[in-house]
Scaffold this motif. Sequence first.
Motif, PDB file in Angstrom:
ATOM      1  N   HIS A  15      -8.699 -23.612  27.542  1.00 11.09           N
ATOM      2  CA  HIS A  15      -7.906 -22.462  27.113  1.00 11.09           C
ATOM      3  C   HIS A  15      -8.688 -21.180  27.386  1.00 11.09           C
ATOM      4  O   HIS A  15      -9.808 -21.006  26.919  1.00 11.09           O
ATOM      5  CB  HIS A  15      -7.581 -22.597  25.614  1.00 11.09           C
ATOM      6  N   HIS A  17      -8.409 -16.904  27.283  1.00  8.11           N
ATOM      7  CA  HIS A  17      -7.680 -15.755  26.734  1.00  8.11           C
ATOM      8  C   HIS A  17      -8.167 -14.487  27.426  1.00  8.11           C
ATOM      9  O   HIS A  17      -9.369 -14.265  27.586  1.00  8.11           O
ATOM     10  CB  HIS A  17      -7.914 -15.651  25.224  1.00  8.11           C
ATOM     11  N   THR A  41      -3.602 -17.464  27.568  1.00  9.28           N
ATOM     12  CA  THR A  41      -2.959 -16.487  26.692  1.00  9.28           C
ATOM     13  C   THR A  41      -3.545 -15.118  27.011  1.00  9.28           C
ATOM     14  O   THR A  41      -4.581 -15.005  27.678  1.00  9.28           O
ATOM     15  CB  THR A  41      -3.175 -16.817  25.208  1.00  9.28           C
ATOM     16  N   ARG A  69      -6.393 -12.088  14.928  1.00  2.91           N
ATOM     17  CA  ARG A  69      -5.506 -13.258  14.814  1.00  2.91           C
ATOM     18  C   ARG A  69      -5.183 -13.860  16.178  1.00  2.91           C
ATOM     19  O   ARG A  69      -4.855 -15.057  16.276  1.00  2.91           O
ATOM     20  CB  ARG A  69      -4.199 -12.852  14.113  1.00  2.91           C
ATOM     21  N   ASN A  70      -5.274 -13.054  17.235  1.00  2.21           N
ATOM     22  CA  ASN A  70      -4.961 -13.562  18.573  1.00  2.21           C
ATOM     23  C   ASN A  70      -5.981 -14.586  19.065  1.00  2.21           C
ATOM     24  O   ASN A  70      -5.750 -15.260  20.069  1.00  2.21           O
ATOM     25  CB  ASN A  70      -4.873 -12.400  19.569  1.00  2.21           C
ATOM     26  N   GLU A  72      -7.272 -16.966  16.916  1.00  2.00           N
ATOM     27  CA  GLU A  72      -7.335 -18.035  15.910  1.00  2.00           C
ATOM     28  C   GLU A  72      -7.391 -19.421  16.531  1.00  2.00           C
ATOM     29  O   GLU A  72      -7.940 -20.355  15.936  1.00  2.00           O
ATOM     30  CB  GLU A  72      -6.122 -17.925  14.965  1.00  2.00           C
ATOM     31  N   ARG A  73      -6.845 -19.574  17.747  1.00  2.80           N
ATOM     32  CA  ARG A  73      -6.883 -20.877  18.422  1.00  2.80           C
ATOM     33  C   ARG A  73      -8.247 -21.159  19.061  1.00  2.80           C
ATOM     34  O   ARG A  73      -8.431 -22.213  19.666  1.00  2.80           O
ATOM     35  CB  ARG A  73      -5.794 -20.939  19.491  1.00  2.80           C
ATOM     36  N   ARG A  74      -9.190 -20.228  18.900  1.00  4.58           N
ATOM     37  CA  ARG A  74     -10.551 -20.362  19.433  1.00  4.58           C
ATOM     38  C   ARG A  74     -10.525 -20.760  20.913  1.00  4.58           C
ATOM     39  O   ARG A  74     -10.855 -21.914  21.278  1.00  4.58           O
ATOM     40  CB  ARG A  74     -11.366 -21.382  18.631  1.00  4.58           C
ATOM     41  N   PRO A  75     -10.145 -19.832  21.785  1.00  8.14           N
ATOM     42  CA  PRO A  75     -10.164 -20.149  23.219  1.00  8.14           C
ATOM     43  C   PRO A  75     -11.570 -20.519  23.682  1.00  8.14           C
ATOM     44  O   PRO A  75     -12.570 -20.090  23.092  1.00  8.14           O
ATOM     45  CB  PRO A  75      -9.691 -18.845  23.864  1.00  8.14           C
TER      46      PRO A  75
END
Length: 474
Positions: A15, A17, A41, A69-70, A72-75
């Motif tokens: 992932h 970002h 993302t 918050r962008n 939060e998925r820990r890229p």
Amino acid sequence: MPSQPAIGSSETIRHIHLIAVCGTAMGALACMLKEMGYAVTGSDQHVYPPMSDFLRAKDIAIFEGFSSRNLERRPDLVVVGNAVSRDNPEVQAMHQMNLAYCSMPQAINRFAAAGKKQIVITGTHGKTTTSSFIAWLLHCAHLDPSFLIGGLLADFQSNFKVGSGDWMVLEGDEYDTAFFDKGPKFLHYTPEFAVLTSIEFDHADIFSDLNHVKQAFETFLKKLTSTSCLVAYDSDHNVAELMPSAASKVVMYGNDPKSAWRLGRVNIQPPYTLFETYHHGEHFADFKTRMIGRHNLGNLLAGIAIGERMAIDTAVIAQAVESFKGVRRRQEVRGVKNHIVVIDDFAHHPTAVKATIEAVKSFYGSRRLIAVFEPRTNTSRRNVFQSVYPACFDTADLICIRQAPLLEKIPEGQRFSSMRVVEDIKKRGGDAHFFGDTDSIISFIVSKAQPGDVILVMSNGGFDNIHQRLLESL
């Protein structure tokens, strides 16, 4: 500032970002990464069409606004755009979470250009057109190149491509890389071929003067390898001054009879321009192109020189030159209404403004040329070229200059005056007019335009959609 964490291996990165994803190059990188199989993302302060639609069509999730918050998925990796400051909330969160991060050119090298041989085009002017033609030439030669370029190629309807071939074409920008790397982006690349089109003062927000700009290019030339080849323009004294610094083989092109490559006779036969080329003093080939202006012939000549060194057949080079459609917003005809041609061009630096006006005027012959200019860049909104701009409009028949937008962002003593440029053009005998807004320009042109006129609009921004509005109003 914390040290930059190492980027993980390809197996551990899934992932990615991108902060400030809606920039032209960052958006292209996001799409390339998506095509390569990564989950992508992005976030940006201003998310609007066409880039937002383009990214979402590629199934790239975009967050509007910057927020911790962008992340939060820990890229696995964060790519930081050069417009992003160290106090950005996502940058602060990135550090707090100890996430791996890098700049855009670092990401290009690590992913898109991995295992590729690079062709890097640099210079103050002509980078996008030259890069685009070389990408098209390699495509015509069935070499299936990858590319990432700062403008939309009309031939591909895209500014990027993930190709299966060995080569990648990159527009090498001298602008700074990121808040943690203030050096030029082009210093990150290791070209097999490099092109240097010109060196002039620009980007007044990051360079203090011309010598500062030359230092950046000199560093780039010193980093070239002995096995690489630099193709450099022969009619720019700033380029000539730096040639002893090049660590590579040097091939000069342009107008000098002593150069390896030079232009010969030029014959304008609309819709084509026919031109001769010479290699080491001997006639090489005749070409024809839809590109306008001698400066664009020089851009094509740089690509022809690289094509010949790559052993691409001359017939293939000729076919690429003739079929090349150019770049969006570079002398792009947006439409014709009542026999009035409306052209869009990205020109903003005085050298580009002058060359573009002269090119369009020469191509359209006796037709009246209406030049419309919006000074919008960080440099053109400053008064560094205040005394230079007036002479750039000498070839135009009617001149409309807009008040520079966003002047409040420029220190008061450094602000460019559109009104003063108009006054100075009038002193030179030009028919120039000042306008405070775009609506006034449209009303004026609609009242003055006649069948046969050519309207050339020059701005590096959207200019309030003036092109389409003119076509609808004429």
